[in-house]
Design an enzyme around this catalytic site. Structure first.
Site, PDB file in Angstrom:
ATOM      1  N   HIS A 108       0.845  -1.202   0.000  1.00 51.69           N
ATOM      2  CA  HIS A 108       0.000   0.000   0.000  1.00 51.69           C
ATOM      3  C   HIS A 108       0.881   1.253   0.000  1.00 51.69           C
ATOM      4  CE1 HIS A 108      -3.603   2.352   1.569  1.00 51.69           C
ATOM      5  NE2 HIS A 108      -2.594   3.189   1.793  1.00 51.69           N
ATOM      6  N   GLU A 109       1.842   1.306   0.919  1.00 50.95           N
ATOM      7  CA  GLU A 109       2.722   2.473   1.012  1.00 50.95           C
ATOM      8  C   GLU A 109       3.646   2.567  -0.206  1.00 50.95           C
ATOM      9  OE1 GLU A 109       1.869   4.460   3.073  1.00 50.95           O
ATOM     10  OE2 GLU A 109       1.069   3.437   4.829  1.00 50.95           O
ATOM     11  N   HIS A 117       1.827   4.224  -3.090  1.00 53.20           N
ATOM     12  CA  HIS A 117       1.845   5.685  -2.954  1.00 53.20           C
ATOM     13  C   HIS A 117       3.189   6.243  -3.438  1.00 53.20           C
ATOM     14  CE1 HIS A 117      -1.917   6.399  -0.916  1.00 53.20           C
ATOM     15  NE2 HIS A 117      -1.603   5.656   0.140  1.00 53.20           N
TER      16      HIS A 117
END
Length: 265
Positions: A57-58, A61
């Site tokens: 997820h990170e 980004h």
């Protein structure tokens, strides 16, 4: 920047590789029922897979920000998938894992620090914010694929239940993260399209957004509507409520197991 430095910035962290190893070994243990320790193996499998999804997820980004103009991402270590490199390790990793252990809900993690001034164009800003929860959506699709593809023949029930519970975590994380609430990725998607005046008025409340969401979810009526929606979505993907429940039951290996789930094995 030399090519050697660039490679170092993008080299996958041994910590992440270790998480993948734990996930793989525990998945095998759940599948085979190794040493009749499937309950603890479920805990290891779901927890490690959940942390892997948080790292991805990170990373999503960060990678999207890199291609959108923020070249500082690499030197911060975000491209190594090392959870200890995140700006908010507590919010990104520790609290989400604690919420899974205590409440069985996918808590959105804290965002990596992105230098937004380096990024040009509202669409790029929106995409950077959307990239994280879209990773949870993709993870949920993978977890539920055996269910909606009707490919469960030969899949051991403990592994099936673990996948069902992991899918629940990914779906709740994606939906919560996409809420247009300050401090969450959903607000980051729409923020570039808001007027400067509105953004300035909302900015002081960004750090309280997640707290506000959980405070609202504490209201019984809202909680019921939210989880009814989650249930309907997962049912449409072929994941039944009893499968998710038995997955959570196995995950909490420190508690007495429900006889229904033990019989269902």
């Amino acid at each position: 920047m030399t090519s050697a430095a660039a490679r170092d910035e993008r080299r996958i962290s041994p910590v992440f590789l270790g998480l993948l190893a734990v996930m793989a070994v525990s998945a095998w243990a759940v599948w085979t029922g190794f040493a009749d320790g499937s309950a603890f193996a479920v805990f290891l499998f779901v927890t490690s897979a959940w942390v892997v999804s948080l790292c991805l997820h990170e990373y999503a980004h960060a990678r999207t920000a890199l291609h959108s103009g923020d070249t500082s991402i690499g030197e911060k270590g975000y491209l190594t998938l090392d959870p200890f490199k995140y700006t908010h390790a507590l919010l990104s990793i520790v609290l989400p894992v604690l919420f899974v252990i205590l409440g069985g809900i996918g808590l959105p993690g804290g965002a990596v620090f992105i230098e937004r001034g380096r990024i040009r164009g509202r669409w790029r800003h929106s995409l950077v914010s959307a990239a994280g929860p879209l990773t949870n959506v993709l993870f949920a699709v993978v977890c539920t694929a055996p269910f909606w593809l009707h490919a469960l023949d030969g899949v051991p029930r403990p592994f099936r239940y673990a996948l069902a519970f992991l899918a629940l975590l990914q779906v709740t994380a994606a939906i919560l993260n996409f809420l247009p609430v300050p401090g969450l990725d959903g607000y980051g998607v729409i923020e570039p399209w808001l007027s400067y005046r509105i953004r300035r008025q909302v900015e002081p409340y960004a750090s309280f957004g997640l707290i506000a969401v959980f405070a609202v979810l504490w209201i019984p009526g809202v909680n019921a509507v939210f989880f009814d929606a989650i249930d309907a979505l997962l049912r449409s993907l072929g994941v039944q409520e009893f499968e998710r429940y038995c997955g959570l039951d196995a995950y909490r290996f420190w508690e007495e197991r429900d006889p229904f789930c033990l019989m269902a094995r």
